[in-house]
Design a protein around this motif. Structure first.
Motif, short mmCIF file in Angstrom:
data_model
loop_
_atom_site.label_atom_id
_atom_site.label_comp_id
_atom_site.label_asym_id
_atom_site.label_seq_id
_atom_site.Cartn_x
_atom_site.Cartn_y
_atom_site.Cartn_z
N GLY A 53 -7.76 -5.56 -1.75
CA GLY A 53 -7.03 -4.66 -2.65
C GLY A 53 -5.61 -5.14 -2.90
N THR A 94 -10.50 5.78 -8.02
CA THR A 94 -9.67 4.83 -7.26
C THR A 94 -9.23 5.43 -5.94
OG1 THR A 94 -8.84 3.87 -9.33
CG2 THR A 94 -7.58 3.40 -7.35
N PRO A 146 1.41 0.92 -4.59
CA PRO A 146 0.85 -0.24 -5.31
C PRO A 146 1.41 -0.44 -6.71
CG PRO A 146 -0.89 1.04 -4.25
CD PRO A 146 0.36 1.84 -4.14
N LYS A 150 -3.22 -6.75 -11.02
CA LYS A 150 -3.43 -5.59 -11.87
C LYS A 150 -3.16 -4.34 -11.04
CE LYS A 150 -6.94 -3.51 -14.87
NZ LYS A 150 -8.35 -3.58 -15.31
N ILE A 176 -3.14 -0.96 -9.04
CA ILE A 176 -4.14 -0.02 -8.50
C ILE A 176 -3.60 1.39 -8.68
CG2 ILE A 176 -5.31 0.74 -6.40
CD1 ILE A 176 -5.32 -2.14 -5.46
N LYS A 212 -10.71 7.65 -13.73
CA LYS A 212 -10.41 6.36 -13.11
C LYS A 212 -9.47 6.52 -11.92
CE LYS A 212 -8.97 1.64 -14.20
NZ LYS A 212 -8.48 0.70 -15.24
N ASP A 236 -5.86 -8.12 -5.29
CA ASP A 236 -6.18 -7.67 -6.65
C ASP A 236 -5.01 -6.88 -7.25
OD1 ASP A 236 -8.67 -8.82 -6.39
OD2 ASP A 236 -9.66 -6.95 -5.79
N GLY A 237 -4.34 -6.10 -6.41
CA GLY A 237 -3.28 -5.21 -6.89
C GLY A 237 -2.04 -5.94 -7.36
N TRP A 284 0.81 -1.23 0.00
CA TRP A 284 0.00 0.00 0.00
C TRP A 284 0.83 1.27 0.00
CZ3 TRP A 284 -4.59 0.29 -1.73
CH2 TRP A 284 -5.43 -0.82 -1.67
N TYR A 316 -12.12 5.58 -3.40
CA TYR A 316 -12.45 4.28 -2.81
C TYR A 316 -11.46 3.89 -1.70
CZ TYR A 316 -13.63 -0.66 -2.47
OH TYR A 316 -13.99 -1.91 -1.99
N TRP A 317 -10.16 4.12 -1.95
CA TRP A 317 -9.16 3.62 -1.02
C TRP A 317 -8.74 4.64 0.04
CZ3 TRP A 317 -8.92 -1.33 -1.03
CH2 TRP A 317 -9.09 -2.06 -2.22
N TYR A 377 -8.81 -3.68 2.38
CA TYR A 377 -7.40 -3.44 2.01
C TYR A 377 -6.66 -4.75 1.70
CZ TYR A 377 -7.84 1.49 3.08
OH TYR A 377 -8.21 2.81 3.05
#
Length: 627
Positions: free
Chosen positions: A526, A607, A343, A533, A535, A603, A529-530, A340, A610-611, A523
């Motif tokens: 995230g 993003t 990312p 792909k 973030i 985008k 997923d990160g 984090w 959201y985070w 998190y």
């Protein structure tokens, strides 16, 4: 020359890093400083750097400062060997500098070029003729002066100027040189075989299009000799590697797209080839690697052709399997926080294994040192803070950093050191006042099907306490936030505090267990997923979010004026200006977003909402904390 001193091409970056760390700026030694009646800055000289390296080799980290020399040690044997070879080069250079420093008679300059060639170059047989001609030209220039009975002493620079103006070209312009890089137009290299051919600017209009549907089919009687298939002939001339590329640019509302040849090649690969799924591939063995095609803002996937690539058949089409990343069930807190913090960088390093794309090597300064470099200041402040917390004196620490050329010499260095020390002392006082009976906790927390493991340190009666010896930034904020929600998930309804210099304090509100667990799940997901792909959490997006966030009611502003200001702040951070480099210059970011548009901007902003919105809602963050 590298062969002569046993230095490989791959060693150049390592040597540059060594020189950057040693902060070498002058070729003078302390005697020459005294002779020129200028301040003694011998710690910036090659001689002092060599003393640091050799002391580090012999003392092997026994001392940090010895005999008024700051020890520079390299932990691995290869580094010591490389530095030894490099020192040999420096000593040879110094030897020749002393030889050519003063004026001499012409006859005394006659053999200097032979000595230079013998001492600096390891010459292969095929280049012997070239170096022989250089010697011949040099001796001819000097012989002409001797014949005319010129008796005055002259500087070598006069002969060098005449030597460089001399016409000793060995090759014609149109001759292709074997074993070298040849740059030419496509027409000039037709049917000439090369190990590697690279075609740059392969876009619509640059390469003449022929009237046929498949460029890989040369059996076509309709093609006349006046319109040959240049690109196909170029491909056939490539013995081992063929590269082609283009840049998507917009000029006067006209967009340049890839040449039809690239489109046809990609379609041919997609239709006819697949990767064998029952073998493990080694890195860097691809024949055709990373074919990217960008068209109408849609990025097609990369297609890789390996040496064990096979052609499609009806029985083999179903064998293709998509490579998947295996996620371990155990997740360490350290890795979660590391992800984090950045990312995008984490994605490139862990997923793509691209560790050296970043050019963070500090540039060698060409000016006298009047300030403390920001990178050095970061480490200096951390060290000072450690001393201040332990209530130790910093006199020897100052001397050490000054001998390492990280702090300016003389009174200026003392003044700058005192300024930093005063700021750090205030922070140390706050830390010692806030800390009381701090302890650490081993964490073993199950979140869904994953087990979160690690340690949380500096837990006090009032909650977590963290600090930064430098300005508080995003990395410190996000790492404290992750630890805070883990701490709250364990039923600790307490606040967390982040302290920084210049009296900056960030407090994270206590969060109930249920809400903290919900955030932690978010998190962790995230993170999972990160890895697959990237973030898109960027500083430009963070600045945009702060510009429209209203702390009083914990919501986002919706008026058009606020959004216009936020957009300007976004673009200012993205593009940069004269004072700081824009985010678009970041190499990792540029790989994902080569050019910014409204879709990508939206985008990035969504993003960040959201985070990062949960952090803004549950803390007293100010706008300057992210700058």
């Amino acid at each position: 020359m590298r062969q002569k001193f046993f230095i490989k091409s791959s060693d150049i970056k390592i040597i540059y890093k060594f020189i950057s760390d040693l902060k070498i700026q002058f070729g003078f030694d302390k005697h020459q400083f005294k002779k020129m009646s200028i301040p003694n800055l011998h710690t910036y000289s090659w001689n002092y750097a060599i003393d640091r390296i050799t002391s580090g080799y012999w003392l092997n980290k026994t001392y940090s400062v010895w005999n008024n020399i700051s020890i520079y040690s390299v932990s691995h044997k290869k580094g010591n060997l490389l530095l030894g070879n490099f020192i040999n080069l420096i000593i040879t250079l110094n030897k020749f500098r002393n030889k050519i420093l003063n004026k001499k008679l012409l006859k005394n300059w006659l053999n200097i070029i032979s000595q230079i060639i013998n001492d600096f170059f390891n010459i292969p047989i095929k280049y012997k003729k070239f170096f022989f001609m250089l010697e011949k030209i040099w001796k001819k220039i000097i012989s002409n002066g001797v014949i005319t009975q010129y008796t005055k002493k002259i500087s070598i620079s006069i002969i060098v100027k005449k030597f460089l103006r001399y016409n000793f070209s060995l090759f014609n312009e149109d001759t292709f040189m074997s074993g070298s890089i040849n740059i030419a137009k496509l027409n000039n290299i037709r049917i000439i075989p090369f190990k590697m051919i690279c075609v740059l600017g392969c876009m619509q209009g640059n390469i003449p299009k022929i009237e046929k549907t498949n460029i890989l089919n040369i059996i076509d009687t309709n093609i006349s000799q006046s319109k040959p298939n240049i690109l196909f002939e170029t491909i056939m001339s490539s013995q081992k590697y063929f590269f082609c590329s283009y840049i998507n640019t917009k000029i006067e509302n006209q967009t340049n797209y890839a040449s039809q040849y690239i489109v046809d090649i990609i379609n041919y690969i997609k239709k006819n080839f697949y990767i064998k799924s029952n073998q493990t591939f080694k890195k860097n063995i691809s024949i055709i690697n990373n074919i990217h095609f960008k068209y109408n803002d849609e990025l097609y996937n990369s297609y890789l052709l390996y040496e064990n690539t096979e052609k499609f058949s009806k029985s083999k089409k179903n064998k293709y399997k998509k490579n998947q990343i295996i996620i371990k069930k155990n997740i360490s807190i350290k890795k979660l926080i590391s992800f984090w913090k950045n990312p995008i960088n984490y994605f490139f390093k862990k997923k793509l294994h691209m560790h050296y794309i970043n050019d963070n090597i500090k540039k060698i300064s060409e000016n006298e040192l009047f300030t403390i470099h920001p990178t050095d200041k970061y480490f200096i402040n951390k060290k000072i803070l450690k001393y201040k917390i332990l209530k130790k004196k910093t006199n020897l620490l100052f001397k050490k950093f000054q001998l390492q050329n990280k702090v300016p010499h003389g009174y200026l260095g003392k003044i700058l050191w005192k300024i930093e020390e005063k700021k750090i002392q205030k922070l140390a006082n706050k830390i010692n006042k806030t800390k009381n009976y701090s302890k650490k906790m081993n964490i073993k927390l199950k979140i869904n099907k994953y087990l979160l493991l690690g340690k949380i340190k500096e837990i006090n009666k009032s909650g977590l306490i963290r600090w930064s010896a430098n300005k508080i930034n995003y990395k410190k904020i996000i790492s404290t936030w992750i630890e805070h929600i883990i701490f709250c998930t364990l039923k600790h309804y307490k606040k967390s505090t982040l302290l920084g210099i210049n009296n900056s304090i960030i407090e994270f509100d206590p969060i109930k267990e249920k809400q903290a667990k919900k955030y932690l799940k978010q998190y962790i997901q995230g993170y999972l997923d990160g890895i697959k792909k990237p973030i898109l959490i960027l500083k430009s997006g963070i600045i945009w979010l702060q510009s429209i966030f209203l702390k009083k009611i914990n919501t986002l502003k919706k008026d058009s004026k606020s959004h216009l200001i936020a957009k300007k702040n976004f673009l200012k951070t993205w593009n940069g200006d004269f004072f700081y480099i824009g985010e678009k210059k970041n190499i990792y970011v540029n790989k994902i977003i080569p050019c910014m548009d409204i879709i990508k901007m939206n985008k990035i902003c969504n993003t960040c909402i959201y985070w990062l919105l949960p952090i803004l809602k549950h803390s007293n963050l100010k706008k300057y904390h992210f700058k």
